[in-house]
Structures are given as C-alpha cells and as structure tokens.
Design an enzyme around this catalytic site. Structure first.
Site, mmCIF file in Angstrom:
data_model
loop_
_atom_site.group_PDB
_atom_site.id
_atom_site.type_symbol
_atom_site.label_atom_id
_atom_site.label_comp_id
_atom_site.label_asym_id
_atom_site.label_seq_id
_atom_site.Cartn_x
_atom_site.Cartn_y
_atom_site.Cartn_z
ATOM 1 N N SER A 135 0.856 -1.179 0.000
ATOM 2 C CA SER A 135 0.000 0.000 0.000
ATOM 3 C C SER A 135 0.894 1.232 0.000
ATOM 4 C CB SER A 135 -0.891 -0.024 1.244
ATOM 5 O OG SER A 135 -1.648 1.165 1.333
ATOM 6 N N LYS A 161 -1.354 -0.871 -4.152
ATOM 7 C CA LYS A 161 -2.532 -0.061 -3.832
ATOM 8 C C LYS A 161 -2.077 1.382 -3.672
ATOM 9 C CE LYS A 161 -4.920 0.244 0.506
ATOM 10 N NZ LYS A 161 -5.686 -0.496 1.521
ATOM 11 N N LEU A 162 -2.803 2.290 -4.299
ATOM 12 C CA LEU A 162 -2.488 3.708 -4.177
ATOM 13 C C LEU A 162 -3.515 4.375 -3.280
ATOM 14 C CD1 LEU A 162 -1.863 4.600 -7.950
ATOM 15 C CD2 LEU A 162 -0.192 3.798 -6.250
ATOM 16 N N LYS A 163 -3.045 5.169 -2.347
ATOM 17 C CA LYS A 163 -3.958 5.994 -1.564
ATOM 18 C C LYS A 163 -4.357 7.178 -2.428
ATOM 19 C CE LYS A 163 -3.998 3.972 2.530
ATOM 20 N NZ LYS A 163 -5.257 3.407 3.068
ATOM 21 N N ASP A 188 -7.394 3.307 -2.739
ATOM 22 C CA ASP A 188 -8.090 3.380 -1.448
ATOM 23 C C ASP A 188 -8.266 4.842 -1.060
ATOM 24 O OD1 ASP A 188 -9.077 3.122 1.111
ATOM 25 O OD2 ASP A 188 -7.373 1.977 1.895
ATOM 26 N N GLU A 213 -11.381 1.120 -3.027
ATOM 27 C CA GLU A 213 -11.652 0.840 -1.615
ATOM 28 C C GLU A 213 -12.218 2.068 -0.902
ATOM 29 O OE1 GLU A 213 -8.211 -0.964 0.119
ATOM 30 O OE2 GLU A 213 -8.914 -0.671 2.171
ATOM 31 N N ASP A 238 -14.040 -1.313 3.452
ATOM 32 C CA ASP A 238 -13.063 -1.524 4.528
ATOM 33 C C ASP A 238 -13.693 -0.990 5.814
ATOM 34 O OD1 ASP A 238 -10.971 -1.295 6.369
ATOM 35 O OD2 ASP A 238 -9.603 -0.216 5.051
ATOM 36 N N LYS A 262 -10.112 -6.945 7.885
ATOM 37 C CA LYS A 262 -9.030 -6.733 8.856
ATOM 38 C C LYS A 262 -9.546 -7.332 10.150
ATOM 39 C CE LYS A 262 -7.479 -2.350 6.874
ATOM 40 N NZ LYS A 262 -7.637 -0.894 6.927
ATOM 41 N N GLY A 290 -4.461 -4.302 6.049
ATOM 42 C CA GLY A 290 -3.368 -4.127 6.999
ATOM 43 C C GLY A 290 -3.518 -2.833 7.764
ATOM 44 N N LEU A 292 -0.531 -1.569 9.260
ATOM 45 C CA LEU A 292 0.895 -1.313 9.510
ATOM 46 C C LEU A 292 1.352 -1.989 10.801
ATOM 47 C CD1 LEU A 292 -0.053 2.272 8.747
ATOM 48 C CD2 LEU A 292 1.714 1.267 7.337
HETATM 49 O O1 SMG Z 1 -0.525 -2.352 6.627
HETATM 50 O O2 SMG Z 1 0.539 -1.981 4.770
HETATM 51 C C1 SMG Z 1 -0.310 -1.698 5.600
HETATM 52 C C2 SMG Z 1 -1.166 -0.486 5.338
HETATM 53 C C3 SMG Z 1 -2.346 -0.817 4.514
HETATM 54 O O3 SMG Z 1 -3.339 1.060 3.464
HETATM 55 C C4 SMG Z 1 -3.308 0.339 4.430
HETATM 56 N N1 SMG Z 1 -4.131 0.506 5.474
HETATM 57 O O4 SMG Z 1 -7.352 1.908 4.951
HETATM 58 O O5 SMG Z 1 -6.537 0.062 4.310
HETATM 59 C C5 SMG Z 1 -6.412 1.129 4.888
HETATM 60 C C6 SMG Z 1 -5.123 1.537 5.545
HETATM 61 C C7 SMG Z 1 -5.387 1.859 6.971
HETATM 62 C C8 SMG Z 1 -4.217 2.177 7.766
HETATM 63 S S1 SMG Z 1 -3.722 3.787 7.614
HETATM 64 C C9 SMG Z 1 -2.868 4.005 9.035
HETATM 65 MG MG MG Z 2 -8.551 0.851 3.499
#
Ligand code: SMG
Ligand code: MG
Length: 366
Positions: A135, A161-163, A188, A213, A238, A262, A290, A292
């Site tokens: 991500s 995955k791109l935010k 996401d 997402e 999510d 999750k 995830g 993190l």
């Molecule tokens: O665990 O590699 C990881 C991060 C995956 O993008 C990720 N998580 O909304 O899915 C999500 C975000 C939430 C965590 S942001 C702190």
């Molecule tokens: Mg998410």
C-alpha cells in the site's frame, strides 16, 4: 483454560517512511500489545491503533482504558474452552473492536501453543503462502510516486494499492497504470468522497483496477450501494464493515463487490472468519487488509489470509517495508512470487524479541 495474568504494553515503533492517507499521516506504529499467560504458555496480540481517531474511533488511549477497565476484568479468570469463547464473552461490549481483537488474537495464539496447532490450521487455512501487495501512501508528486512504486515493483511486489484523495486520484492512477500496464492495481480513498463525486470516480474505470476501496463515509453502506451501480470497477468496503452483520447488509444491498477483512477492525479472528464464510457463500472475494502492524499483528493477518476465499492479494507486506527492526525475531520476508509464507509453528508463529520490545515500550501494566 483460565488466564492467569495479562500484560499490557503501549509501544512506539517508527516507520521507515511516513505513511499518508487521504486524511492523516502516520509516523510510527503506536500499537497496544497484549500478552496472556496460562498453563505455562503465553499468547500475544496487537491492537494496531494510532494516536488519533482518524481511521476509526479507537486510539491507543481508548484501547488502553478499555482493556484495563473493562476487557481484562471480563476475561481474566473466565473459563475458556476455545478461542471463540473470547468473542462471545465480549459480545456485550459495544464497539471498541480493536481493543477486543488484541485479547482475541492472543487467545488464539495461546490455545494454538497449548494444542500444538498453528493458527492457520486452527482457522481452517488451506494455503502455505499468501499473495501480498503493498500500500503506497499519498506522495508529493507523480515523479516521486513513480519512484516509490518502482522500488516496490523492483522488490518483487506484484500488486500495488495507491492511496487517493481529491486532487490526487485520476492523474496518479493513470501515471502508474501507463508505466506498469500489467501491474495488479487498486486504490483506497479512506472515506474522503461523497456520492456527488460519482462521475469523477467513474473515470477510474479506465484503469483496469482490481477495486476501489472505501470511497464514501467510514460508516456508510447505503450510498456505497448507489455508487456501485454507477461504477464498473468493484467497490471494496473496509472501514464500514465492522461486524458480520455489517457484511451481510453490504452483501444484501450490493454495496460492494469485494470485502477487505481486517481482523482487528471486526473484533478478532472469529468474526473475521464468519465474514470470510459469508462472502464466500455469496461469491464475493475477500482479501486481508493491513494496519501497519508489527510482526505480532501481521502473523494473525497472514494466518487469516490462508483461508480459501482470500483470493486477492493482501495489504500484508514484508516487515522491511515498514520497520528497520521488527519486534519479532522472525520477521516476515517477501518470497520471489510476491507471497509471504504462512507460519507452521504452534500458535501465530511470532517469536517476540523481548529485549527489543522492552526498548520500544513506553507504558506498561503488570
Ligand atoms: O498495513 O501496509 C499496511 C497499510 C495498509 O493502506 C493500508 N491501510 O485503509 O486500508 C487502509 C489503511 C489503513 C491504515 S492507515 C494508518
Ligand atoms: Mg482501506
């Protein structure tokens, strides 16, 4: 089995690079770590919370109080016949699912160790390795984004995955898609858009994405169902799927084509498995998200992702994507085929590095 003692720790474990979403920035893992003791064995769990209520309503401070004042008194000394009993014991607690999940994970780990069974086997896992991706947070420029994604592709990740957020959505996604036409790609939004952005978001249909997402509200299912009708790309929920009931509502309403599970968000592995089973029966694929996590929470995620309907790659990257040093002596490493191996040792398989954990512990109870 009766739990004899429960230890709580709050940790601060810095990330190698800051992680930026549509609404906030994370500089370190601020988890609350739980350690259960019974019958000469111990079990570990992690509530992967942060400093503020930006992802969901929980923070390390709320989790600490909830564990100390409510959840530990409920579970300590209770007679547990199986790990699923923890979720049942916590059923009358409203919300606070990350706090609940920390004890729930640790109970699975503990039972696994006492029974000599791996967490994956206990959950009904069918895979020896799980597909994973990475991500990628919001970057300062498209050039920087291509650099970061290029590094991960180089490292062997085959799904990215791109935010995204307003002003950082269509163009960055287009740029990555143009550079890597065959990469498995998804985005996401962490709840930053409203239904008014439907036509704007429909532009993402051009990029052959696996999924979009959580575009809309963190607690919304209704508008996601409306939005899904206007997009070709599957929506993946999510934030708004916090329980098996929420998953059922979303599936019945057609609010998503995919679910990100999750286990921490839904209160633990038992409810996570129920969502997995329900989605499987509905023909809806799931993948493991995830938060993190350290190697402790990551082990729970990897075991869960070994279940059969986890058919899309998880946000479960290798430890070295996050940390210079993890809290476990056996950090997860990426295999050449963009997978992580599922531990086979009894319990979740995390071998906690106690000396290092002590170093990064900032508050402790027991
Ligand atoms: O665990 O590699 C990881 C991060 C995956 O993008 C990720 N998580 O909304 O899915 C999500 C975000 C939430 C965590 S942001 C702190
Ligand atoms: Mg998410």
């Amino acid at each position: 089995m009766r739990l004899e003692k429960i230890e709580l720790r709050r940790i601060v474990l810095p990330f190698l690079t800051p992680f930026e979403t549509s609404g906030w920035r994370e500089l370190a893992n601020h988890s609350v770590i739980v350690r259960l003791f019974a019958e000469g064995a111990e079990g570990w769990g992690e509530a992967p919370v942060s400093t503020g209520p930006w992802y969901n309503e929980e923070t390390y401070a709320t989790v600490w109080v909830m564990l100390r004042d409510i959840l530990i008194p409920l579970v300590l000394g209770a007679d547990l016949a199986q790990p699923e009993d923890v979720d049942a014991l916590f059923a009358r607690v409203r919300g606070n699912r990350m706090a609940r999940s920390a004890i729930e994970f640790a109970a699975w780990d503990l039972f696994g160790k006492l029974r000599g069974q791996s967490l994956s086997a206990m959950l009904g896992g069918t895979r020896a390795a799980v597909d994973v991706g990475v991500s990628v947070g919001v970057q300062p420029s498209i050039a920087a984004l291509l650099d970061v994604v290029g590094g991960y592709v180089q490292a062997g990740y085959r799904r990215v995955k791109l935010k995204i957020k307003p002003g950082w959505d269509i163009e960055p996604t287009r740029a990555v898609r143009e550079r890597w036409p065959d990469l498995r790609l998804q985005v996401d939004a962490n709840s930053i858009y409203t239904l008014a952005a439907a036509d704007h978001l429909a532009q993402l249909d051009a990029f052959d994405l696996l999924l979009i997402e959580q575009p809309l509200g963190h607690d919304d299912i209704f508008d996601h169902a409306k939005l899904q009708k206007r997009l070709r790309t599957p929506i993946c929920l999510d934030e708004s799927i916090v329980s098996p009931e929420h998953a059922r509502w979303a599936l019945e309403m057609g609010a998503c084509g995919v679910i990100n599970i999750k286990p921490s968000r839904v209160g633990g592995l038992a409810p996570a498995r129920q969502i997995h089973d329900m989605a499987q029966a509905a023909g809806v694929p799931v993948w493991c998200g995830g938060m993190l996590e350290t190697g402790i929470g990551r082990a729970a995620n990897v075991a869960l992702a070994s279940l059969p309907n986890f058919t899309l790659p998880g946000d479960i990257s290798a430890s070295n994507r996050y940390f210079a040093r993890d809290v476990v002596a056996n950090p997860f490493a990426l295999n050449a085929d963009s997978t992580l191996s599922v531990p086979t040792a009894p319990g979740c398989g995390a071998v906690v590095d106690l000396a290092y954990l002590d170093q990064i512990t900032v508050e402790r109870l027991m």
